[in-house]
Design a protein around this motif. Structure first.
Motif, PDB file in Angstrom:
ATOM      1  N   ASP A   1     -25.812  24.660  22.033  1.00 53.66           N
ATOM      2  CA  ASP A   1     -24.805  25.584  22.559  1.00 53.66           C
ATOM      3  C   ASP A   1     -23.657  24.810  23.196  1.00 53.66           C
ATOM      4  O   ASP A   1     -23.808  23.651  23.595  1.00 53.66           O
ATOM      5  CB  ASP A   1     -25.460  26.509  23.595  1.00 53.66           C
ATOM      6  CG  ASP A   1     -24.587  27.699  23.963  1.00 53.66           C
ATOM      7  OD1 ASP A   1     -23.671  28.029  23.187  1.00 53.66           O
ATOM      8  OD2 ASP A   1     -24.820  28.295  25.033  1.00 53.66           O
TER       9      ASP A   1
ATOM     10  N   HIS B   1     -20.588  21.979  19.534  1.00 55.79           N
ATOM     11  CA  HIS B   1     -19.546  22.934  19.156  1.00 55.79           C
ATOM     12  C   HIS B   1     -20.195  24.302  18.936  1.00 55.79           C
ATOM     13  O   HIS B   1     -21.418  24.410  18.739  1.00 55.79           O
ATOM     14  CB  HIS B   1     -18.839  22.475  17.875  1.00 55.79           C
ATOM     15  CG  HIS B   1     -17.986  21.260  18.064  1.00 55.79           C
ATOM     16  ND1 HIS B   1     -16.775  21.296  18.707  1.00 55.79           N
ATOM     17  CD2 HIS B   1     -18.175  19.957  17.684  1.00 55.79           C
ATOM     18  CE1 HIS B   1     -16.240  20.085  18.726  1.00 55.79           C
ATOM     19  NE2 HIS B   1     -17.068  19.249  18.113  1.00 55.79           N
ATOM     20  N   ILE B   2     -19.390  25.355  18.933  1.00 55.02           N
ATOM     21  CA  ILE B   2     -19.939  26.706  18.833  1.00 55.02           C
ATOM     22  C   ILE B   2     -20.637  26.950  17.495  1.00 55.02           C
ATOM     23  O   ILE B   2     -21.495  27.830  17.379  1.00 55.02           O
ATOM     24  CB  ILE B   2     -18.847  27.763  19.088  1.00 55.02           C
ATOM     25  CG1 ILE B   2     -19.490  29.120  19.402  1.00 55.02           C
ATOM     26  CG2 ILE B   2     -17.885  27.847  17.900  1.00 55.02           C
ATOM     27  CD1 ILE B   2     -18.528  30.148  19.943  1.00 55.02           C
ATOM     28  N   ASP B   3     -20.318  26.135  16.479  1.00 58.03           N
ATOM     29  CA  ASP B   3     -20.988  26.276  15.181  1.00 58.03           C
ATOM     30  C   ASP B   3     -22.184  25.330  15.048  1.00 58.03           C
ATOM     31  O   ASP B   3     -22.720  25.152  13.959  1.00 58.03           O
ATOM     32  CB  ASP B   3     -20.004  26.044  14.041  1.00 58.03           C
ATOM     33  CG  ASP B   3     -19.478  24.615  13.995  1.00 58.03           C
ATOM     34  OD1 ASP B   3     -19.594  23.898  15.013  1.00 58.03           O
ATOM     35  OD2 ASP B   3     -18.951  24.214  12.939  1.00 58.03           O
TER      36      ASP B   3
ATOM     37  N   LEU C   1     -13.585  27.921   9.675  1.00 58.28           N
ATOM     38  CA  LEU C   1     -14.109  27.978  11.050  1.00 58.28           C
ATOM     39  C   LEU C   1     -13.296  27.072  11.974  1.00 58.28           C
ATOM     40  O   LEU C   1     -13.137  27.375  13.168  1.00 58.28           O
ATOM     41  CB  LEU C   1     -15.583  27.572  11.073  1.00 58.28           C
ATOM     42  CG  LEU C   1     -16.552  28.467  10.284  1.00 58.28           C
ATOM     43  CD1 LEU C   1     -17.980  27.952  10.421  1.00 58.28           C
ATOM     44  CD2 LEU C   1     -16.473  29.919  10.753  1.00 58.28           C
TER      45      LEU C   1
ATOM     46  N   TYR D   1     -11.946  28.554  15.330  1.00 54.34           N
ATOM     47  CA  TYR D   1     -12.642  28.175  16.558  1.00 54.34           C
ATOM     48  C   TYR D   1     -12.411  26.724  16.981  1.00 54.34           C
ATOM     49  O   TYR D   1     -13.041  26.250  17.924  1.00 54.34           O
ATOM     50  CB  TYR D   1     -14.150  28.418  16.395  1.00 54.34           C
ATOM     51  CG  TYR D   1     -14.479  29.780  15.862  1.00 54.34           C
ATOM     52  CD1 TYR D   1     -14.045  30.934  16.529  1.00 54.34           C
ATOM     53  CD2 TYR D   1     -15.196  29.934  14.680  1.00 54.34           C
ATOM     54  CE1 TYR D   1     -14.332  32.194  16.031  1.00 54.34           C
ATOM     55  CE2 TYR D   1     -15.493  31.188  14.176  1.00 54.34           C
ATOM     56  CZ  TYR D   1     -15.060  32.315  14.848  1.00 54.34           C
ATOM     57  OH  TYR D   1     -15.338  33.559  14.346  1.00 54.34           O
TER      58      TYR D   1
ATOM     59  N   VAL E   1     -13.311  23.954  15.633  1.00 52.61           N
ATOM     60  CA  VAL E   1     -14.465  23.076  15.432  1.00 52.61           C
ATOM     61  C   VAL E   1     -14.120  22.073  14.334  1.00 52.61           C
ATOM     62  O   VAL E   1     -13.219  22.304  13.529  1.00 52.61           O
ATOM     63  CB  VAL E   1     -15.731  23.879  15.042  1.00 52.61           C
ATOM     64  CG1 VAL E   1     -16.115  24.836  16.157  1.00 52.61           C
ATOM     65  CG2 VAL E   1     -15.497  24.657  13.736  1.00 52.61           C
TER      66      VAL E   1
ATOM     67  N   HIS F   1     -21.197  33.027   9.335  1.00 53.06           N
ATOM     68  CA  HIS F   1     -21.760  31.921  10.105  1.00 53.06           C
ATOM     69  C   HIS F   1     -22.067  32.409  11.512  1.00 53.06           C
ATOM     70  O   HIS F   1     -21.327  33.217  12.077  1.00 53.06           O
ATOM     71  CB  HIS F   1     -20.778  30.752  10.158  1.00 53.06           C
ATOM     72  CG  HIS F   1     -21.400  29.461  10.603  1.00 53.06           C
ATOM     73  ND1 HIS F   1     -21.680  29.187  11.923  1.00 53.06           N
ATOM     74  CD2 HIS F   1     -21.822  28.385   9.897  1.00 53.06           C
ATOM     75  CE1 HIS F   1     -22.236  27.983  12.014  1.00 53.06           C
ATOM     76  NE2 HIS F   1     -22.338  27.472  10.787  1.00 53.06           N
TER      77      HIS F   1
ATOM     78  N   ALA G   1     -21.594  31.115  14.195  1.00 59.39           N
ATOM     79  CA  ALA G   1     -20.494  30.841  15.130  1.00 59.39           C
ATOM     80  C   ALA G   1     -19.624  32.074  15.319  1.00 59.39           C
ATOM     81  O   ALA G   1     -19.114  32.328  16.425  1.00 59.39           O
ATOM     82  CB  ALA G   1     -19.655  29.675  14.629  1.00 59.39           C
TER      83      ALA G   1
ATOM     84  N   ASP H   1     -19.055  33.671  18.993  1.00 64.78           N
ATOM     85  CA  ASP H   1     -17.705  33.806  19.535  1.00 64.78           C
ATOM     86  C   ASP H   1     -17.403  35.266  19.870  1.00 64.78           C
ATOM     87  O   ASP H   1     -16.800  35.555  20.909  1.00 64.78           O
ATOM     88  CB  ASP H   1     -16.682  33.280  18.524  1.00 64.78           C
ATOM     89  CG  ASP H   1     -15.260  33.361  19.052  1.00 64.78           C
ATOM     90  OD1 ASP H   1     -14.897  32.522  19.899  1.00 64.78           O
ATOM     91  OD2 ASP H   1     -14.514  34.268  18.628  1.00 64.78           O
TER      92      ASP H   1
END
Length: 772
Positions: A292, A297-299, A418, A422, A424, A455, A457, A461
């Motif tokens: 996390d 990263h969020i992904d 992504l 985001y 990433v 995904h 992510a 998000d």
């Protein structure tokens, strides 16, 4: 009458037979019965020398490996760095590496900030970098920031490479003499065999021991004394002994069990104690971190020093194929890749070369074709032909510790879309650093079309931004066994953070899940707001996994032992004792001291809580939230002068913490500092105007100080935020107490219309009508 001669001959034959049978009987007795008893003994460590006779090829693979050279005493054969009176610039200072009486020495800034000479006792690793350990009082070994780059044969300072934007002075937690660079707690358990940390939380000292200084055979296979007994048995007597007498299984297991064997070192994690060789449930001795933000990263891509476990367990290799494990790519004894630099051959063990090792899949130039090399975002040069290597598109990486390039083991498909959404990374732009994410996305669309799979992510998000559609998506991830269970666990965590009411409806289902990390995530997501929450946690005290039952005990410790029903008290005390041992084990860290202080606070041991809050703050002066907990403690024990000072100090560093500001305002009111109390409460309200309780307390303060119009204004605000009977009745009481009869009668009449069953309003309305 018995024939004497016949009888004697018969007896001689029987005796002869017994004599012949006796050796076999003794053999069975010796090698079957006795080993059966001795094999029940707890195994102990016997050292790698005992393995060589039977396992010479494996030993030779291991010799010279990263595991073999994980740690050594400092001597001429182990130290790789230049100590020939070398001056080293780093962290704004000039340091020196030199020899003195045959000892390896450095001159660098010590614990008080002055330049001092230190002897190097041990080396740590060998490539791509080698670090050095210095001995301090209290059994401490500290890791020098002066580091040898073995690839380029140069010195560098870790602060310049890793903490370039921070001021690493001698009081900073990250300074090499402080806990962040302490070998005993940060490094030791993964660099030596049978590491026993032996930290004493009372004296704040170590008596750390190991069986072997490096990562040897028994680090992975476990203490092997019973294996030697097994090996000494004849083959016919071995079958009844499980796993060759070894405590850890490394063959005949599935990929999950295999990968878990590596997880205790190759993961970002918290420790529950020294490694427990009696269980292969990793949640009995560690808790791997979920992937996390802000560490990942969020992904789920690597960001901080995250190691491998949480990445690989996200991958399709691990979750869908369920047979791929570490030794499919690595020689586990040498640590090397199976096919050297023929990287694609690793992938082509499973993936068809015709499909995947082709231009129609990778769309990149082959080596030798015209073109120019590209310089990646990490500064790595990728020559023409590099784009045909599977690892460069599906295992891109980044540098850690200055010079250590590590690849992401989640084996992901590049997703520039992504990156656009985001921020990433994606492999395309990690290589083609001079191009935009949209440039990469255009090529992906050209090659593969516009369709993109959902995904996780996107769900995470959406949850973080309060979007309602994220709830259903989180539930789908949690219930879908095709998702990695660490991502499913993380979804439970998000559900608890952002959709607590929905979690309450589902949490019991999650607590019955097979995976310990999912049960643990469910427990941590519970907020103790009802008796049902308590009841649920009580049932988890008997969980067969240490991490789960101790987490339940931790949460229950906040409600007080008197709230624990009699039938649960025994199992609660057992789990609480385990939890306390975990806290003491980790109390060498400032956060460990902080958690131990919180535990003491919940147990009503206030002097012990105060001591460990102070110790934690001394160890890391930047953990300002500890001051807040101390302020609550001092208020609890009626030391409000100390509490006031700590609130003020905390709010200097966290001036937008509305909750702390609210608590400080109440403290000032308790101390009869009404004017400042009102001022602080109003500041808190301005920061969080959506909190009705702040508005209520401001109203009460204005009412007390005679500011009736302001009191009315804030009571109306409270009623607007929570439009229920209680808040409106509070406003009615204010009108009545201040003889605002017309306003009171109007509001009472409205309340009666809205709540016709509220019989007490009839008398209130009657009295108000008489007044009017």
């Amino acid at each position: 009458m018995i024939n004497t001669r016949l009888y004697n001959n018969l007896m001689l034959a029987l005796v002869g037979a017994l004599v012949l049978l006796l050796p076999a009987y003794l053999l069975i007795k010796t090698y079957a019965s006795r080993p059966d008893e001795s094999m029940q003994e707890a195994p102990h460590f016997v050292g790698r020398e005992t393995c060589i006779e039977c396992h010479l090829p494996e030993y030779n693979d291991w010799l010279g490996s990263h595991h073999d050279r994980a740690m050594d005493e400092a001597n001429d054969s182990t130290v790789l760095a230049n100590f020939n009176n070398v001056r080293i610039k780093g962290n704004g200072m000039v340091h020196k590496a030199f020899m003195q009486n045959g000892k390896f020495m450095v001159n660098t800034d010590g614990a008080d900030g002055t330049m001092q000479d230190f002897e190097i006792k041990y080396v740590f690793g060998f490539t791509p970098l080698q670090q050095f350990l210095v001995e301090f009082e209290g059994g401490r070994l500290q890791t020098l920031p002066l580091t040898w780059n073995t690839l380029d044969s140069v010195w560098y300072h870790m602060a310049d490479s890793v903490y370039a934007n921070q001021d690493i002075h001698h009081n900073n937690w990250l300074h090499w003499t402080n806990q962040a660079q302490n070998w005993n707690s940060m490094c030791a358990d993964c660099h030596s065999t049978n590491l026993q940390k032996n930290y004493d939380h009372i004296t704040d000292t170590y008596a750390t021991t190991w069986s072997e200084i490096d990562v040897s055979c028994e680090a992975c296979h476990g203490p092997s004394s019973n294996h030697l007994k097994w090996a000494a048995l004849p083959e016919y007597a071995r079958d009844e002994y499980e796993n060759y007498g070894l405590p850890i299984k490394t063959s005949g297991i599935n990929n999950e069990q295999y990968v878990d064997n590596c997880a205790r070192c190759h993961s970002r994690r918290s420790a529950l104690g020294d490694f427990d060789y009696t269980t292969q449930n990793i949640h009995d001795h560690i808790i791997p971190n979920l992937p996390d933000v802000p560490t990942w990263h969020i992904d789920g891509q690597i960001l901080d020093e995250d190691y491998v476990y949480a990445s690989f367990t996200q991958s399709k290799m691990y979750t869908k194929h369920r047979e791929v494990q570490c030794n499919d790519c690595h020689n586990v004894h040498s640590g090397k890749l199976l096919f050297g630099t023929d990287y694609n051959k690793l992938c082509l063990q499973c993936h068809s070369a015709d499909v995947y090792d082709s231009h129609s899949h990778h769309f990149h130039k082959e080596a030798g074709m015209p073109g120019e090399a590209v310089i990646s975002d990490s500064g790595v040069k990728f020559d023409v032909g590099s784009g045909t290597l599977c690892i460069n598109c599906h295992m891109h990486g980044q540098y850690y510790m200055g010079v250590d390039y590590r690849r992401d083991h989640s084996f992901r498909v590049p997703r520039p879309d992504l990156s656009i959404k985001y921020d990433v990374p994606n492999a395309c732009n990690q290589c083609h650093a001079d191009k935009s994410n949209q440039w990469s996305e255009n090529y992906i669309t050209q090659w593969h079309g516009e369709s993109r799979s959902h995904h996780f992510a996107e769900t995470f998000d959406a949850a973080r931004n309060g979007k309602a559609e994220a709830l259903g998506q989180l539930k789908n991830i949690i219930d879908d066994e095709l998702y990695p269970h660490n991502i499913r666990s993380l979804s439970i965590q998000y559900m608890g953070n952002y959709f607590q009411d929905s979690l309450k409806q589902e949490v019991e289902n999650y607590l019955s899940n097979l995976y310990p990390d999912m049960r643990l995530a469910a427990i941590r997501a519970i907020q103790l707001t009802s008796e049902k929450d308590v009841d649920i946690l009580l049932t988890m005290l008997g969980d067969n996994t240490k991490a789960v039952r101790t987490e339940a005990a931790r949460m229950l410790s906040s409600i007080g032992k008197e709230q624990i029903p009699d039938k649960y008290k025994t199992v609660y005390q057992a789990a609480l004792k385990e939890y306390e041992a975990i806290l003491k084990y980790n109390a060498d860290f400032p956060l460990g001291k902080f958690n131990l202080a919180n535990y003491y606070y919940n147990q009503g041991l206030y002097s012990e809580a105060e001591e460990f809050y102070l110790r934690a703050l001394k160890q890391d002066e930047e953990l300002h939230f500890i001051k807040l907990n101390m302020a609550y403690l001092y208020n609890k024990i009626q030391k409000n002068d100390k509490a006031e000072l700590l609130f003020r100090e905390y709010l200097k560093h966290e001036p937008t913490d509305a909750v702390a500001m609210y608590s400080f305002g109440l403290l000032l009111s308790e101390m009869k500092k009404y004017d400042e109390s009102l001022s602080i409460l109003i500041k808190s309200h301005d920061l969080q105007p959506e909190r009705p309780r702040i508005a209520h307390n401001i109203a009460m303060m204005h009412d007390f100080m005679g500011n009736k119009a302001e009191a009315e204004k804030y009571l109306k605000q409270e009623a607007a935020l929570i439009n229920n009977y209680n808040t409106r009745a509070e406003l009615l009481r204010f009108y009545i107490n201040n003889n605002l009869t017309q306003k009171a009668l109007k509001l009472a009449t409205e309340l009666k219309e809205a709540y016709p069953d509220a019989a007490e309003l009839d008398q209130v309305i009657e009295q108000l009508q008489q007044r009017n």
